[in-house]
Write a protein that holds these residues in place. Sequence first.
Motif, PDB file in Angstrom:
ATOM      1  N   GLU A  54       0.818  -1.211   0.000  1.00  0.00           N
ATOM      2  CA  GLU A  54       0.000   0.000   0.000  1.00  0.00           C
ATOM      3  C   GLU A  54       0.853   1.262   0.000  1.00  0.00           C
ATOM      4  O   GLU A  54       0.565   2.205  -0.745  1.00  0.00           O
ATOM      5  CB  GLU A  54      -0.956  -0.008   1.198  1.00  0.00           C
ATOM      6  CG  GLU A  54      -2.094  -0.998   1.047  1.00  0.00           C
ATOM      7  CD  GLU A  54      -3.180  -0.797   2.077  1.00  0.00           C
ATOM      8  OE1 GLU A  54      -3.156   0.240   2.784  1.00  0.00           O
ATOM      9  OE2 GLU A  54      -4.063  -1.664   2.188  1.00  0.00           O
ATOM     10  N   ASP A  80      -9.223   1.425  -5.864  1.00  0.00           N
ATOM     11  CA  ASP A  80      -8.925   1.970  -4.539  1.00  0.00           C
ATOM     12  C   ASP A  80      -9.470   3.393  -4.396  1.00  0.00           C
ATOM     13  O   ASP A  80      -8.828   4.378  -4.758  1.00  0.00           O
ATOM     14  CB  ASP A  80      -7.409   1.952  -4.310  1.00  0.00           C
ATOM     15  CG  ASP A  80      -7.025   2.193  -2.864  1.00  0.00           C
ATOM     16  OD1 ASP A  80      -7.765   2.915  -2.164  1.00  0.00           O
ATOM     17  OD2 ASP A  80      -5.971   1.680  -2.437  1.00  0.00           O
ATOM     18  N   ASP A  97     -15.242  -4.355  -6.069  1.00  0.00           N
ATOM     19  CA  ASP A  97     -14.198  -3.467  -5.536  1.00  0.00           C
ATOM     20  C   ASP A  97     -14.707  -2.088  -5.139  1.00  0.00           C
ATOM     21  O   ASP A  97     -14.057  -1.089  -5.376  1.00  0.00           O
ATOM     22  CB  ASP A  97     -13.071  -3.333  -6.560  1.00  0.00           C
ATOM     23  CG  ASP A  97     -12.429  -4.660  -6.872  1.00  0.00           C
ATOM     24  OD1 ASP A  97     -11.871  -5.273  -5.938  1.00  0.00           O
ATOM     25  OD2 ASP A  97     -12.496  -5.106  -8.020  1.00  0.00           O
TER      26      ASP A  97
END
Length: 222
Positions: A54, A80, A97
């Motif tokens: 990350e 994300d 997602d």
Amino acid sequence: MIQSSSSSMPKLYLLTNDDEFVLLYQKLEAALATGFIGLLQVRRKKTLALPDGESKLYKEASKIVELARTYNVPVVINDDIDLAAKLGVGVHLGQEDGNISDAKQQLSATQIIGRTCHGDINLVTEAKNDGASYAAMGAVFTSTTKPKADIVARQQLVEGCQQGIEMCLIGGLTPENVLELKDLPITYVAVVGDIMDLPVERIAERCQQWHEVFLKWGTLAP
């Protein structure tokens, strides 16, 4: 700097690959400098899978976003929402997602939100109703990036393009075959391997070939 001769001409939508970052950056710079990239997606699955994935992805994406802004190319982050919000860019969401409603709450109204819809017209309609900027359908042809992806039937592509949302097509698309889609009102043609698998010194030429095909698209479109 992005050139257009027709409102019906699609934009070239480039996705990153999993090259080492130094090489990736060189390839992106070569592509963006041509002025022919209309949208860039940061998709770094191998980086994200690392133990410090990350933080590594944040550093990489920050540099990519800064580079893209130099060339006035909008960016979306793959999957994300939080990272997209931190960087002030858009997001592309797979079906598993994240929700478009969450993205709309966290991102500014000017940021692009894309949604993967595969070959499902119902998902395209849902993406439109949820407020996505575009729906992505594919694979159109066999892809080197995702060779096992299901090929979407021509009729599904036609119906997808009739749902009142900007359409992105992806999967095995090249300058040599993309004109088979010229009768469809496509906003984005998304590519990975056709450009990113090339050595740095061949990237600009390939982007030029895409642009020349899109100019033909404009003259051939109904």
